[in-house]
Design an enzyme around this catalytic site. Structure first.
Site, PDB file in Angstrom:
ATOM      1  N   ARG A 161      40.692  48.618  35.702  1.00  0.00           N
ATOM      2  CA  ARG A 161      41.202  49.558  35.452  1.00  0.00           C
ATOM      3  C   ARG A 161      42.529  49.088  35.100  1.00  0.00           C
ATOM      4  O   ARG A 161      43.156  48.169  35.917  1.00  0.00           O
ATOM      5  CB  ARG A 161      41.599  50.505  36.733  1.00  0.00           C
ATOM      6  CG  ARG A 161      39.665  50.233  37.074  1.00  0.00           C
ATOM      7  CD  ARG A 161      39.083  51.724  36.254  1.00  0.00           C
ATOM      8  NE  ARG A 161      38.124  52.041  36.491  1.00  0.00           N
ATOM      9  CZ  ARG A 161      36.822  51.959  36.206  1.00  0.00           C
ATOM     10  NH1 ARG A 161      36.561  50.779  35.129  1.00  0.00           N
ATOM     11  NH2 ARG A 161      35.626  52.126  36.617  1.00  0.00           N
TER      12      ARG A 161
ATOM     13  N   GLU B 198      43.773  57.820  30.309  1.00  0.00           N
ATOM     14  CA  GLU B 198      42.996  57.698  29.454  1.00  0.00           C
ATOM     15  C   GLU B 198      42.642  59.277  28.852  1.00  0.00           C
ATOM     16  O   GLU B 198      42.418  59.866  30.061  1.00  0.00           O
ATOM     17  CB  GLU B 198      42.069  57.043  29.771  1.00  0.00           C
ATOM     18  CG  GLU B 198      42.212  55.574  30.327  1.00  0.00           C
ATOM     19  CD  GLU B 198      40.772  54.955  30.955  1.00  0.00           C
ATOM     20  OE1 GLU B 198      39.672  54.881  30.542  1.00  0.00           O
ATOM     21  OE2 GLU B 198      41.530  53.260  31.096  1.00  0.00           O
TER      22      GLU B 198
ATOM     23  N   HIS C 276      38.433  52.032  25.724  1.00  0.00           N
ATOM     24  CA  HIS C 276      37.532  51.381  27.271  1.00  0.00           C
ATOM     25  C   HIS C 276      36.754  52.088  26.300  1.00  0.00           C
ATOM     26  O   HIS C 276      35.618  52.439  27.115  1.00  0.00           O
ATOM     27  CB  HIS C 276      37.647  52.488  28.309  1.00  0.00           C
ATOM     28  CG  HIS C 276      37.100  52.501  29.494  1.00  0.00           C
ATOM     29  ND1 HIS C 276      37.984  53.467  30.717  1.00  0.00           N
ATOM     30  CD2 HIS C 276      36.074  51.743  30.145  1.00  0.00           C
ATOM     31  CE1 HIS C 276      37.530  52.625  32.170  1.00  0.00           C
ATOM     32  NE2 HIS C 276      36.838  51.796  31.501  1.00  0.00           N
TER      33      HIS C 276
HETATM   34  C1  DGY Z   1      32.079  51.221  34.593  1.00  0.00           C
HETATM   35  O1  DGY Z   1      31.394  51.280  34.267  1.00  0.00           O
HETATM   36  O2  DGY Z   1      33.059  50.884  35.343  1.00  0.00           O
HETATM   37  C2  DGY Z   1      33.094  50.433  33.131  1.00  0.00           C
HETATM   38  O3  DGY Z   1      34.215  51.092  33.261  1.00  0.00           O
HETATM   39  C3  DGY Z   1      32.757  51.677  32.675  1.00  0.00           C
HETATM   40  O4  DGY Z   1      32.789  51.998  31.071  1.00  0.00           O
END
Ligand code: DGY
Length: 324
Positions: A237, A266, A285
């Site tokens: 993240r 984002e 992402h």
């Molecule tokens: C998640 O599943 O947490 C991912 O970051 C989404 O792509």
């Protein structure tokens, strides 16, 4: 009578048909300036929620007093206040496992793209600048045989370790709260402190979930510990890294580069300084974003939601004490 759910993520026709057989579905498009208002209007009376990428705060949850389950189409649950959901008796489910390999593929794509300067040099060719043989100014860095440092040894961390050790002959170091002897045996990996990992790894890969303990884990001090030729890869993240400190380190070439799939904000604003830097590969992402995996995640979320609404314990229950 069928239970009612609010869906805020598009599903394939197959999954939508399956859902509609079992529950009443209110579809809400949360994009755009009126998206949240549309969600607020739909929430009263909802017993289930299915979606992703939305912060479900207490103000929204207050509008859905009959809520039984939130089925997130993600493995990460940092968009939810788990304690608040548990207090309300609302089950939270996620979609682990089905995205592990795809997300590790993304991690390796960023390692390779950063090391071999794939994006930068592909742009250079496209711009018509390939006029003569390449010289050292355009050379990249080897990946095979280097040291892979993985911060967070969960499922995705292990899938990265496997790729690094088996596919690229890399030495694997990892940092996680507990040592994992099975991982060490499988990949000849070594558990070490964060500082040791930062000082030794050629590729530092972040795979930790975002939490109070991991927010800002990589700041100016940690970046300063990295080798000047090392690269940072973030598939966790954005907020795990102090983005301003990272921009400074990259600008001043205190580390060689970064491959980033996640950002503090984002979508990444188009005026982000990260986009001015040649030594950054930025992707939107895409960790789990393949047709196959996104469908598998949505299927998993639908399974979780339907079993929770049927009074069963869903397979991927994040807050078991909320189950009734
Ligand atoms: C998640 O599943 O947490 C991912 O970051 C989404 O792509």
């Amino acid at each position: 009578m069928k239970k009612r759910i609010v869906l805020y993520k598009r599903l394939s026709d197959t999954l939508m048909a399956r859902l509609q057989q079992q529950v009443d579905v209110t579809w809400v498009d949360t994009a755009g300036p009126d998206g949240l208002a549309r969600l607020r209007d739909a929430l009263p009376g909802a017993q289930g929620l299915l979606g992703a990428s939305l912060r479900l705060d207490s103000g929204l949850l207050d509008l859905a007093p009959q809520l039984e389950v939130v089925a997130s189409v993600s493995v990460g649950v940092d968009n939810y206040d788990i304690a608040d959901l548990t207090r309300r008796g609302v089950m939270l489910t996620n979609t682990p496992d089905v995205l592990t390999e795809t997300t590790a593929d993304t991690g390796f794509a960023l390692i390779l793209a950063s090391a071999r300067r794939v994006v930068e040099l592909a742009g250079w060719v496209r711009d018509g600048q390939w006029q003569a043989n390449l010289g050292p100014a355009h050379f990249g860095t080897d990946v095979h045989g280097k040291t892979l440092g993985i911060i967070g040894m969960g499922r995705i961390g292990e899938a990265l370790a496997r790729r690094g050790a088996a596919g690229f002959g890399m030495r694997v170091l990892y940092h996680s709260p507990r040592a994992k002897p099975a991982v060490e045996a499988r990949y000849d990996a070594r558990h070490c402190s964060l500082d040791d990992l930062l000082q030794q790894a050629d590729f530092v890969c972040l795979t930790v979930p975002l939490s109070a303990a991991t927010e800002g884990l990589i700041g100016a001090r940690e970046l300063a510990l990295m080798k000047p030729e090392a690269m940072l890869v973030n598939i966790a993240r954005g907020r795990v890294v102090d983005e301003a400190a990272l921009i400074e380190a990259l600008r001043e070439k205190r580390i060689r580069g970064a491959g980033l799939d996640v950002f503090v904000q984002e979508p990444l604003p188009s005026d982000s300084p990260l986009l001015q830097l040649d030594n950054v590969v930025a992707t939107p992402h895409i960790g789990s974003a393949t047709h196959d995996t996104r469908e598998a995640m949505a299927r998993c979320a639908v399974d979780n939601l339907l079993s929770a609404l049927a009074g069963e314990r869903p397979a991927n229950l994040v807050n078991p004490t909320a189950g009734r």
